[in-house]
Structure formats: structure tokens, C-alpha cells
Scaffold this motif. Sequence first.
Motif, PDB file in Angstrom:
ATOM      1  N   ALA A  33       5.776   7.774  -7.361  1.00 42.42           N
ATOM      2  CA  ALA A  33       6.176   7.853  -5.947  1.00 42.42           C
ATOM      3  C   ALA A  33       7.418   7.014  -5.664  1.00 42.42           C
ATOM      4  N   LEU A  34       7.739   6.114  -6.601  1.00 42.59           N
ATOM      5  CA  LEU A  34       8.959   5.290  -6.441  1.00 42.59           C
ATOM      6  C   LEU A  34      10.121   5.883  -7.242  1.00 42.59           C
ATOM      7  N   GLY A  46       0.852  -1.194   0.000  1.00 44.15           N
ATOM      8  CA  GLY A  46       0.000   0.000   0.000  1.00 44.15           C
ATOM      9  C   GLY A  46       0.881   1.235   0.000  1.00 44.15           C
ATOM     10  N   ILE A  47       1.167   1.747  -1.189  1.00 42.33           N
ATOM     11  CA  ILE A  47       2.127   2.859  -1.309  1.00 42.33           C
ATOM     12  C   ILE A  47       1.474   4.196  -0.928  1.00 42.33           C
ATOM     13  N   THR A  48       2.284   5.097  -0.365  1.00 42.30           N
ATOM     14  CA  THR A  48       1.809   6.455  -0.086  1.00 42.30           C
ATOM     15  C   THR A  48       2.271   7.361  -1.232  1.00 42.30           C
ATOM     16  N   LEU A  49       1.324   8.048  -1.846  1.00 41.66           N
ATOM     17  CA  LEU A  49       1.651   8.922  -2.984  1.00 41.66           C
ATOM     18  C   LEU A  49       2.288  10.223  -2.490  1.00 41.66           C
ATOM     19  N   GLY A  50       2.816  10.989  -3.423  1.00 42.30           N
ATOM     20  CA  GLY A  50       3.512  12.224  -3.093  1.00 42.30           C
ATOM     21  C   GLY A  50       2.684  13.187  -2.247  1.00 42.30           C
ATOM     22  N   ASP A  51       1.355  13.185  -2.467  1.00 46.83           N
ATOM     23  CA  ASP A  51       0.506  14.133  -1.714  1.00 46.83           C
ATOM     24  C   ASP A  51      -0.010  13.532  -0.399  1.00 46.83           C
ATOM     25  N   GLY A  52       0.523  12.368  -0.011  1.00 54.07           N
ATOM     26  CA  GLY A  52       0.128  11.758   1.260  1.00 54.07           C
ATOM     27  C   GLY A  52      -1.007  10.746   1.138  1.00 54.07           C
ATOM     28  N   THR A  53      -1.610  10.627  -0.060  1.00 50.55           N
ATOM     29  CA  THR A  53      -2.691   9.651  -0.254  1.00 50.55           C
ATOM     30  C   THR A  53      -2.143   8.235  -0.117  1.00 50.55           C
ATOM     31  N   VAL A  54      -2.823   7.435   0.711  1.00 47.05           N
ATOM     32  CA  VAL A  54      -2.374   6.040   0.885  1.00 47.05           C
ATOM     33  C   VAL A  54      -3.215   5.135  -0.021  1.00 47.05           C
ATOM     34  N   CYS A  55      -2.538   4.343  -0.848  1.00 46.52           N
ATOM     35  CA  CYS A  55      -3.246   3.429  -1.764  1.00 46.52           C
ATOM     36  C   CYS A  55      -3.457   2.083  -1.090  1.00 46.52           C
ATOM     37  N   VAL A 113      -2.107   4.819 -11.382  1.00 44.14           N
ATOM     38  CA  VAL A 113      -0.956   3.941 -11.665  1.00 44.14           C
ATOM     39  C   VAL A 113       0.295   4.791 -11.930  1.00 44.14           C
ATOM     40  N   LYS A 114       0.119   5.847 -12.699  1.00 39.70           N
ATOM     41  CA  LYS A 114       1.278   6.720 -12.994  1.00 39.70           C
ATOM     42  C   LYS A 114       1.829   7.320 -11.698  1.00 39.70           C
TER      43      LYS A 114
END
Length: 246
Positions: free
Chosen positions: A198-199, A155-164, A192-193
Motif C-alpha cells: 500500500a506504500l 494504522g495504514i489503509t490497504l488497497g481494498d479499503g481495509t484499515v489496519c 505485512v506484504k
Amino acid sequence: MPKDRLDKILALNCNVSRKEARQMIKDGTVRINGQIILKAEYTVDTDNDTVDVDGYDFKVKEHIYIMLNKPQGVISATSDPSKPTVIDLIPDELMRRSLFPCGRLDRDTTGLLLITDDGAYSHRIMSPSHHVFKTYEAVLSKPLSANDIEILEGGITLGDGTVCLPAKVKYAEENGVYTAAIKIREGKYHQVKRMFGALGNNVDSLRRIQIGALKLDPLLNEGESRELTEKEKELVFSDDTLSETE
Ligand code: URA
């Protein structure tokens, strides 16, 4: 529907082209309320008229369900003043006034898009509570490490803090091409992008290959569409493992 031209109604419901439908009418094989009708433009009220067609078990379909292999450059909308939309790609024999895409793919994303006039069906696919997985094939600009895959699957956290929510990932490297099949059950904007972003990676091209257990038909070229079978309509709501998508 419920009121439409006779040739259009026959094409949709008997799975024939408009040309074939017009020939069936000319041949006197079509009766409305018991009377042979010879005019293709005759207006049928599907709520009240009885349609009989020789050789067909004719039942008016309430809704239509279409699989499109979306090409790049078209937008997932019903209409647009300047840009071509996915609805513009639907051939006459499948066209209905109230068609819309089930969700969105970015303009540059290709692959499986469902198009229907059934709002309840679309809602079942799109609503996060129904957990319908969508599988994408992403060609990446850099290799993906085992650690990257672990982060995506946790569950990756995106640049804006959104947790997937946790994704499932299958990665392959061949001749310097880095390809990840990624399976997610959310539909956040550019998800997906942004997940690969984020990685520190970049998605060079993105194609949706599966919704639930329904796979994009390999016989459909980009821009082509066809009706779903009854079985395919339901496959969307079942799941299979990522390894079975290959
Ligand atoms: N994720 C994206 O980034 N784009 C799409 O079109 C679909 C999913």
C-alpha cells in the motif's frame, strides 16, 4: 494421546529420543501398573495405566507445544495431497496425531511458527481480542521514508479499503539492504506484504522473528523444531518493545 506405544510416550514425556526410550525399556527401568514392561510396542492407556520410570518424575503431558523455524516452500497446514506441510517437518519424537500450526505463514515466509495439539492455547494466540503481537523482519525492495513509518504506525489503509491497527516499525538501511522490523497484532491475509504494498513498496523476503515476547531460537536452523519450555509457553502472552527484539 490417550493410547499409544510405550516408546513414543516415554520419548515425549521424558524428553529423550525414541532410541533412548527403547533402551530404557530394554534395561527394565519402566513399569506399567507395577509390572516391568520390556516391549517398546506395548500399548499404554495414559488415562488408566500408571507409568513409572526409574530416574524420572513421570507425568503424562496432556499437550505438546513446539517451536518450528519454518523454511520456504512448505505450507502451514496439517496435510496436503501434493505439497509438503509444516507437520511433515516434525520429528518422530515430537509427533502426535492431532498436531496443527497456530495460524499461518505464507509458503514463502520463514521463521517462527508454533505447533501444538492444544486448541485453547492456539485460540488465545490467534484471537484478536488477546492482542498477541507478532514481529516480522521484512527485506524491502525500496527504502522506507519517515512518512511511510508514520503511516504504518498510525494504522495504514490497504488497497481494498481495509484499515489496519497501528503497527510498530523499526527500520534500518545497511549496504543497500532495506530492512524493517514490523510488529502487528492482527493476522489478515498476506497482511505485512499488503501493508508495504500500500506504500508502493515490495517485500522481497519475510521472516517472523517473535510472537509476544517469545523469540525464534537462533540455534534452530530452518526446518528444525523443538519443544517449548514452560516459561516460553507463557512468554507468548507477554509483550516487550520492538527495540528489545534486536
Ligand atoms: N504477513 C504476510 O504477508 N505473510 C505472512 O506469512 C505473515 C504475515
